[in-house]
Structure formats: C-alpha cells, structure tokens
Design an enzyme around this catalytic site. Sequence first.
Site, PDB file in Angstrom:
ATOM      1  N   ASP A 110      -0.597   0.198  -4.391  1.00 57.11           N
ATOM      2  CA  ASP A 110      -1.388   0.633  -3.261  1.00 57.11           C
ATOM      3  C   ASP A 110      -0.417   1.446  -2.381  1.00 57.11           C
ATOM      4  OD1 ASP A 110      -3.435   0.207  -1.020  1.00 57.11           O
ATOM      5  OD2 ASP A 110      -1.673  -0.791  -0.195  1.00 57.11           O
ATOM      6  N   ASP A 139      -0.887   2.444   1.486  1.00 53.72           N
ATOM      7  CA  ASP A 139      -0.729   2.114   2.908  1.00 53.72           C
ATOM      8  C   ASP A 139      -0.430   0.630   3.114  1.00 53.72           C
ATOM      9  OD1 ASP A 139      -1.522   4.761   4.237  1.00 53.72           O
ATOM     10  OD2 ASP A 139      -3.086   4.410   2.761  1.00 53.72           O
ATOM     11  N   ASP A 167      -1.266  -4.784  -0.405  1.00 50.58           N
ATOM     12  CA  ASP A 167      -1.054  -5.572   0.817  1.00 50.58           C
ATOM     13  C   ASP A 167      -2.316  -6.277   1.269  1.00 50.58           C
ATOM     14  OD1 ASP A 167      -2.057  -2.811   1.556  1.00 50.58           O
ATOM     15  OD2 ASP A 167      -2.264  -3.846   3.470  1.00 50.58           O
TER      16      ASP A 167
END
Length: 580
Positions: free
Chosen positions: A125, A127, A416
């Site tokens: 991922d 961000d 995250d």
Amino acid sequence: MRIPKRPVSFCLSLFSPEFPRPLDSRISFYSGFHYKTPHFSFAKPKQIHSTGVNQLHMSYMVDKGQKAVLGDKRLSSEPMESSDGVQEPCIWSSPEGGKDEAELGKQIFCNRSLNMRNIIAVGFDMDYTLAQYKPETFEKLAYKGTIEKLVSNLGYPEELLGWTFNWKYMVRGLVVDKKRGNILKMDRHKYVKVAYHGFRELTKEEKVGSYGNTLIRDAFDEPDYALIDTLFSLAEAYLFAQLVDFMDKNPGRVPAKVDYARMYKDVRSAVDMCHRDGTLKQMVAKDPIKYINEDKSIVPLLRMLRDSRRATFLVTNSLWDYTNIVMNFLCESRTLDACNFDWLQYFDVVITGSAKPGFFHEESNANLFEVEPESGKLINTDNGTPMAQVGNTSPSITLKKQNECCRVFQVLYVGDHIYGDILRSKKILGWRTMLVVPELETEVKLLWELRDSRKALQLMRSDRDHIEDQIHRLRWSLDFEDLNADQKQEKSALVEDLELQRDQVRIKHQQTQRGCHQKFHKVWGQLMKTGYQNSRFAHQVERFACLYTSQVSNLSLYSPNKYYRPGEDFMPHEFNILPM
Ligand SMILES: Nc1nc2c(ncn2[C@@H]2O[C@H](COP(=O)(O)O)[C@@H](O)[C@H]2O)c(=O)[nH]1
Ligand SMILES: [Mg+2]
C-alpha cells in the site's frame, strides 16, 4: 478512437524460477469497479535472474566484520568471502540487517507462521505504509482544510477558524459514538473501558448507563459508530470532540437541527472533500518533505525483494498523478518539477485508484485501465468512457483458485489499514498480510522500560485476589459455621483488617495501572491494551495480520527468506505453571 487493450497481467512465476509454476503462470489483476476505476502502470518486465540463492544479485555490501545471513541460517561473523577472495555481498538491503536481533522497536512480530520462501510476490500500500506522513503537518492540514469547509460550505460559525489541533491527542483504535458525541476505547470483548464526551471523561456510572448492558451487546460498528482505524482519521476525531464540546457549551451556535450525529457526518464529508479536491494533495505535491518522512531504505528494500526473485507490486487508493509524486519523493527524493518514472522500475505492477477494500472484493469483470504515465490519461477508454474489459478474471477468482490448488505459493501484502488493506485481502484473496503500525516503535520501547511495573502490577492483582478469597472464606465461616462469640469477634476483626488491606491494594493497583497507561498516552493509555486486557485494536491486529511491525522498511532487517514463527500461545491455566 479505440485503442486496443492490452491484457493487464504480470507473470509471477517468471520471478521465481526455482518454484514450479503454480496454477497458471500469469496472474491477472483485475477489479470490477464501475464507478471508481483502478488504473495501472506497467513496469517493464524484469530480467529473469539466474537460479540459486548464491547467485542473487545483491543490493547491499556487508561491512567488514558484520554478520551475514544466508537463507534462514546465520553464518559466521566473518565477512563472506568467495573462493577468489572477493568479498561477497550480503543479502540484506539494510546495513543493520544481519545483526543478531533487530532493535526492539523495529522488529517484525508474528501472529501466524509465514515462510518468506513461499512468498512469490510482495505488494505494498502507499499512503501511511511506504509513505509515512508527518501528522504534525499533514493531519494539521487536513484539520484546517476541514474547518474551512465546515465554515464556508456548511454554515458552521467562523470562530472555528481560530481553533487549533493537538495532533497527539487522538490515537488509532478508538471508536466514535456518533449519536452520543462520545469517543470510546474498548477491550477485545468490546467492553467500553475509557469514554469521553467531547473532552470530558465519563464517570463510571455514565459509562455503565450508556454501554454497560452486557445482555444486549452493541456491535459498535457503522452506522452509529465510526472506527478510528487509520492515521488519516485522527484529525476528524479531534475536530468532532471539539465540536461536541462547543455545541454543549454554546447551544444554538451550530447550524439549526444539527445534532452530534449530523455534526459527525458534516465533518466526515468535509474531510472527504479535502482528500478529493486537492486541498491536501496539492500542498503535499508542492513540498513533500514538509509532509512525508524521508525513508532511504525503501529502494534498497524493493531491490532486495526483486533480487530475491519476488515480484513487487503497489496497490494504492491514491490516483496516478499523486502516486507518481509521492513515489518520486520516496524513491528518488525528487520533487514535482523533477519527477520522472524511474521509480516504476522497482515494481512489476502499479495499481492506482484501486478503491480498496472493494478492489479485493469484486468478483465481476474488472475495469482496469492502463495509465499513460506522462499525461496521466487512461489509455484503453472509449472517449473517456471505460471500455468493457476482455476476460472474466478478477483478482479474487484467480488468486483463490491459485491458493486452492497450490497453497504453497503466497502473496504478501503490506498495508496500514486493518480493514481496507489487511482484513479483506486476507479473507477474500487468502493473501498473507503485514500491518504497519508506526505507534509500535514507542509502544514496545516503553513496554521494555516499564517491565518492572508490569510485574509489580501482576503481583498486586494476585495479592488482591488472594485477600478477597480470604475475606470470602471468613464471611462464609461467620455466616454458616457454628462459632462462639470470641471466634466471631476474632474473625470479624480479621475481615475488617483484610477489607482495609484489599482497598489499599485496589487503590494502589488502580493508580499504578493508570500511571503505566499514562506513560504511553495521557488520555487513552497503551495502544494495544485496555486495562490489563488486549484492546480491540490489538485483537484485530492479532486476528487479521500475519505479521506486524512499526515501519515497512523493517523488512530489510530480515532475510528475504526468513521463516517468521509466532511465539507459543498461552492459556490462562498455563500462566502459573509455565515460566514466562
Ligand atoms: N476521498 C477520501 N479519500 C481518503 C480519505 N482518507 C484517506 N483518503 C485517501 O485514500 C488514499 C489512501 O491510499 P492508500 O495508499 O493507503 O491506499 C490517499 O490518497 C488518501 O488521501 C477520505 O476520508 N476520503
Ligand atoms: Mg494506506
């Protein structure tokens, strides 16, 4: 004009020549969105590396005297020398790699066994995974932007513009009770242990009154509750608490008919708008170093993974233009005017605008469009209208099949967001997962520092237990045994004495526990615990993330072939028997 479509696929088996082909050598990444369309960029196919661990192209030269690790086995502390006397490179991408053990705050923790040898592709991922935003600037920007929208678009009073943001106040894992205007922290059984109305802590009675019904257990989920499960949500949770306080103290100052739930909805849509309309992204694009932490270990990590013949891919909800800027900054330290596409070389496939978690869900045909990197235009569209895709493969179908037939080959996805990245990719695609929890770095360091207090707390709990048992026994004896007056008096005095002791231990225990928690966070305490139980967040991490760690780059401290093994599970009946 119709532009012929190219199949969107990448060949995982090409990158792992020592493995037999799984089911089909080409795994296609499609998604089935009709409104939000994921875009992809194709990196040039890689060269096939020659087989054999020793022939890996290494990305970091080991210093003299540093330990080197090959496969899962630690070799001697001598530098590795080949037969011609030339120092062999180490497989680690980090100079710290190969140490006996990674520093506590940088370790990778394992919930479920994961053998990296079986991982043929590693996805990331972007961000808050590859790109760690600085909350003091990035979340502040989101906070300010949200307030501006509340004032200018939604009729909130102008004095909000003077409010300030304490970026350290909110933490992940909290739950917003939209209707009551409360912020909650709960344990793994969903018992509310800490609760604030705005910034006022609820009394025990208020907590029990609102959340204490143990027969009707609330799910604490949407639509009445919102989970603060990404770092992106900290600003909105803080602003909501401020607005609750403001509304309580200034009835009539918020727009008419606005209640707590409506206020939350307004905040949410203003935040959403900030992410969409460029409020945040234009500022980051202009000055990425102000908002994103530099991380020089990302490129060596990606190189290491590719050199170990893993495919690498990126799946982000950010759109291409922004992804390009962030990745340029992370991989090449380049800013807007110097952006190029060199970073694409580190990935086999890049998917932007993926609309996770739906990306992992969709079983129908996908609309996946190739991006022309220079212009950001989607190539295979028909005058801007997405054209139907050829084929009927979704990532879920292909990879499910793959997993069923050949369980040994696995994909690892690092993200995250416990829900958007981890839960769905694991449950639907059977991917192995690693959750990035930056808060963990300080959490484990503090745990280490507070280890004596933790032991003292355990002793206090067992003292308290022991005293209570004694009281119960004496009371039973007083109530049911045939005692003479002296015996009764003696036992009653003992009870009184023990009750005093119990109260003292209880107060000391509560104070020590509160003190310990406050070392982690003044208001919400330890991220992974609520009281002495695992927090709801910790429970989710345990259930859904195979691995978890503070930074994605910690992967570079371990062998790309490491076998991650969990510690032994302990049941309550084992605690007092087995040494911990
Ligand atoms: N429209 C909204 N976008 C949001 C919101 N919160 C975050 N985001 C954006 O999502 C991506 C996350 O990317 P990933 O790499 O983690 O998949 C990023 O572009 C954020 O700006 C929101 O509330 N609304
Ligand atoms: Mg993310």
